[in-house]
Design a protein around this motif. Structure first.
Motif, short mmCIF file in Angstrom:
data_model
loop_
_atom_site.label_atom_id
_atom_site.label_comp_id
_atom_site.label_asym_id
_atom_site.label_seq_id
_atom_site.Cartn_x
_atom_site.Cartn_y
_atom_site.Cartn_z
N ILE A 149 0.87 -1.16 0.40
CA ILE A 149 0.05 0.05 0.13
C ILE A 149 0.89 0.95 0.13
CG2 ILE A 149 -1.61 1.60 1.40
CD1 ILE A 149 -2.76 -1.18 2.12
N ARG A 150 1.46 1.50 1.12
CA ARG A 150 2.81 2.43 0.77
C ARG A 150 3.51 3.00 -0.53
NH1 ARG A 150 4.49 1.70 6.40
NH2 ARG A 150 3.04 3.11 7.78
N LEU A 151 3.92 1.26 -1.34
CA LEU A 151 4.91 1.15 -2.51
C LEU A 151 4.03 2.26 -3.34
CD1 LEU A 151 7.68 0.54 -3.83
CD2 LEU A 151 6.58 -1.35 -4.34
N LEU A 152 2.35 1.46 -3.61
CA LEU A 152 1.98 2.16 -4.05
C LEU A 152 1.95 3.59 -4.37
CD1 LEU A 152 -0.87 -0.09 -4.68
CD2 LEU A 152 0.27 -0.18 -6.41
N GLU A 153 1.38 3.51 -3.05
CA GLU A 153 1.48 5.59 -3.04
C GLU A 153 2.63 5.97 -3.09
OE1 GLU A 153 0.67 6.07 0.96
OE2 GLU A 153 -1.79 5.44 0.58
N TYR A 154 3.51 5.57 -2.17
CA TYR A 154 5.11 6.52 -2.81
C TYR A 154 5.68 6.31 -4.49
CZ TYR A 154 10.13 6.17 -2.87
OH TYR A 154 11.11 6.84 -3.24
N ASN A 155 4.82 5.30 -5.14
CA ASN A 155 4.76 6.14 -6.84
C ASN A 155 4.25 6.46 -7.02
OD1 ASN A 155 6.77 3.61 -6.58
ND2 ASN A 155 5.80 1.77 -6.35
N GLN A 156 3.43 6.56 -7.02
CA GLN A 156 2.07 8.10 -7.31
C GLN A 156 2.93 9.02 -7.21
OE1 GLN A 156 -0.75 7.48 -9.00
NE2 GLN A 156 -0.29 9.72 -9.34
N ILE A 157 3.93 9.05 -6.08
CA ILE A 157 4.67 11.05 -5.42
C ILE A 157 5.23 11.33 -6.44
CG2 ILE A 157 5.50 11.91 -3.64
CD1 ILE A 157 3.71 10.43 -1.55
N ILE A 158 6.10 10.14 -6.23
CA ILE A 158 6.96 10.34 -7.34
C ILE A 158 6.70 10.14 -8.74
CG2 ILE A 158 9.31 8.86 -8.73
CD1 ILE A 158 10.18 8.88 -5.94
N LEU A 159 5.61 9.74 -9.60
CA LEU A 159 4.94 9.87 -11.13
C LEU A 159 4.66 11.72 -10.83
CD1 LEU A 159 2.84 7.00 -11.59
CD2 LEU A 159 4.60 7.47 -12.57
N GLU A 160 4.02 11.94 -9.37
CA GLU A 160 3.18 13.60 -9.84
C GLU A 160 4.95 14.37 -9.33
OE1 GLU A 160 0.58 14.64 -9.65
OE2 GLU A 160 0.03 12.41 -10.38
N GLU A 161 5.47 14.58 -9.17
CA GLU A 161 6.98 14.58 -8.16
C GLU A 161 7.48 15.30 -9.96
OE1 GLU A 161 8.93 13.12 -5.00
OE2 GLU A 161 8.20 14.55 -3.77
N ASN A 162 7.79 14.47 -10.23
CA ASN A 162 8.30 13.38 -11.88
C ASN A 162 7.57 14.65 -12.97
OD1 ASN A 162 10.80 12.26 -11.07
ND2 ASN A 162 9.45 10.21 -11.42
N LYS A 163 6.18 14.57 -12.73
CA LYS A 163 5.56 15.56 -13.24
C LYS A 163 5.77 16.87 -13.49
CE LYS A 163 0.43 16.39 -14.60
NZ LYS A 163 -0.77 16.20 -13.85
N SER A 164 5.69 17.61 -11.47
CA SER A 164 5.73 18.16 -11.91
C SER A 164 7.03 19.26 -12.59
CB SER A 164 6.20 18.76 -10.23
OG SER A 164 6.18 19.93 -9.44
N THR A 165 8.56 17.97 -12.55
CA THR A 165 9.95 18.52 -12.36
C THR A 165 9.80 18.72 -14.30
OG1 THR A 165 10.99 17.47 -11.03
CG2 THR A 165 11.97 17.69 -12.27
N GLU A 166 9.49 17.83 -14.62
CA GLU A 166 9.57 17.98 -16.53
C GLU A 166 8.41 18.91 -16.68
OE1 GLU A 166 8.17 14.82 -20.36
OE2 GLU A 166 7.98 14.89 -18.32
N ILE A 167 7.68 19.48 -15.73
CA ILE A 167 6.81 21.06 -16.47
C ILE A 167 8.07 21.88 -16.10
CG2 ILE A 167 5.04 22.06 -16.27
CD1 ILE A 167 3.32 19.72 -15.34
N GLU A 323 0.54 16.39 -23.52
CA GLU A 323 0.88 14.84 -23.05
C GLU A 323 0.32 14.91 -21.60
OE1 GLU A 323 0.93 11.75 -24.28
OE2 GLU A 323 -0.12 12.92 -26.12
N ILE A 324 0.39 15.89 -20.80
CA ILE A 324 1.11 16.05 -18.93
C ILE A 324 0.30 15.93 -19.07
CG2 ILE A 324 2.84 16.66 -16.84
CD1 ILE A 324 5.22 16.64 -18.44
N TYR A 325 -0.58 17.54 -19.02
CA TYR A 325 -1.55 18.41 -18.72
C TYR A 325 -3.26 17.80 -19.32
CZ TYR A 325 1.35 22.59 -16.82
OH TYR A 325 2.07 23.50 -16.30
N TYR A 326 -2.80 17.26 -20.05
CA TYR A 326 -4.91 16.50 -21.24
C TYR A 326 -4.12 15.29 -21.45
CZ TYR A 326 -5.55 21.42 -20.38
OH TYR A 326 -5.75 22.82 -19.96
N PRO A 327 -3.78 13.97 -20.30
CA PRO A 327 -3.85 12.64 -22.11
C PRO A 327 -4.88 12.18 -22.09
CG PRO A 327 -3.32 12.93 -19.03
CD PRO A 327 -3.21 13.83 -19.50
N GLN A 328 -5.23 11.79 -23.34
CA GLN A 328 -6.49 11.83 -24.42
C GLN A 328 -6.77 12.31 -24.13
OE1 GLN A 328 -7.18 7.52 -21.45
NE2 GLN A 328 -5.11 6.66 -22.81
#
Length: 350
Positions: A149-167, A323-328
């Motif tokens: 459960i923590r791993l899934l939440e942690y990976n989601q946080i990492i995805l959000e941080e990577n998204k913010s960094t890329e933006i 792709e980041i802001y409006y995927p699909q």
């Protein structure tokens, strides 16, 4: 098992809270009690826990949490199979020693009762191998459930941080690209002693305020993006000393609709940079927002000047940000036909 090492060491504090973890444990023990007693009320009424059932329960719970908090934490800090088997062995020895202490020593002192009459070492160790397996296995399973459960939440946080960094990285690409082009324009006007150079500097100052403050926001009002586009076009018109080579039309139901900054301007920058500018065949820009759908179209004659590859830095940057802001939820299309270049963008703003 590298994933366990990496994520255990870097587990984010913002994941599953201690309160939530405690709640999971309460639910777990409730289910254990339910399937042991409540599910079979007849058995619960007839069964009266004896002394050694209670002592086993105490040993069970203590071993369960010893394995959960000490052994599993040790094993998965730096996972190796030998650490895993060593941890299981330690928990087994903990269970066996604790059970011996309680059921063979303490109960004898307090109640003059012992659980095992045959206390041969091998017999006792082998018999407890079976009894100790239950708390060890169940403790491991609960630890894995909470860990994942923590791993899934942690990976989601990492995805959000990577998204913010890329933006942020993509925005950083936009500003220098725009400033470089605009300063070149103003340099040309100053060089040729144009009386409009001061007006151009004033417009640049206005745009830089937008670049400094608005561009740092996640989203801005559509009207602010339009104002930025108009200022950009005016700078280009000052440079070319013409005022009718861009035909801008906007039709919006709600000017307070919010979009990410610089989501429209790259298409215009591309047209002004590579398009053929003339009052006879102006660059046409059409923006419509209706029913939470944005439709943006830019059409220009293809100029004779040297062109970047289709897309260039600005448009490739735009594609990534879309792709980041409006995927699909967006479509972007470029058409090169009859010596005209058309860029069309549709975004579902819902």
């Amino acid at each position: 098992m590298y994933i366990f090492e990496k994520n255990y060491k870097n587990m984010h504090k913002g994941t599953l809270s201690k309160k939530a973890e405690i709640l999971i444990h309460i639910v777990y023990w409730f289910l254990m009690a339910y399937f042991t007693f409540i599910k079979n009320p007849i058995r619960a009424r007839l069964y009266v826990p004896d002394l050694f059932f209670i002592t086993y329960l105490i040993v069970f719970i203590l071993t369960f949490y010893f394995h959960y908090f000490a052994v599993m934490k040790f094993v998965f800090k730096s996972f190796q199979w030998k650490r895993f088997f060593a941890g299981v062995l330690v928990s087994y020895l903990f269970f066996t020693a604790l059970r011996w202490l309680i059921e063979q020593v303490i109960t004898h002192i307090l109640f003059q009762r012992i659980n095992y009459t045959n206390t041969a070492f091998l017999n006792y160790m082998f018999d407890n191998l079976q009894y100790s397996s239950m708390p060890i296995i169940l403790s491991s399973l609960l630890w894995f459930v909470i860990y994942f459960i923590r791993l899934l939440e942690y990976n989601q946080i990492i995805l959000e941080e990577n998204k913010s960094t890329e933006i942020k990285f993509l925005k950083a690409q936009i500003n220098p690209h725009f400033i470089f082009n605009t300063l070149n324009n103003i340099y040309s006007m100053v060089y040729f002693q144009s009386d409009k150079s001061l007006t151009a500097i004033e417009k640049l100052s206005q745009i830089m305020r937008f670049t400094t403050y608005e561009s740092q926001k996640e989203k801005i009002k559509l009207s602010d993006e339009i104002d930025y586009i108009k200022a950009y076009i005016e700078l280009e018109q000052l440079r070319h000393q013409e005022t009718a080579f861009v035909d801008l039309k906007t039709e919006t139901e709600n000017e307070f609709e919010e979009i990410p900054p610089y989501i429209l301007s790259p298409l215009i920058e591309n047209a002004l940079k590579h398009g053929k500018t003339s009052t006879e065949n102006p660059i046409t820009i059409d923006l419509k927002v209706k029913d939470k759908k944005l439709i943006f179209k830019v059409l220009n004659d293809i100029g004779t000047q040297k062109k970047d590859k289709l897309g260039g830095i600005g448009l490739e940057n735009l594609k990534k940000r879309l792709e980041i802001y409006y995927p699909q939820k967006h479509q972007i299309k470029f058409t090169n036909q009859n010596n005209q270049f058309t860029a069309e963008l549709e975004i579902d703003l819902k």
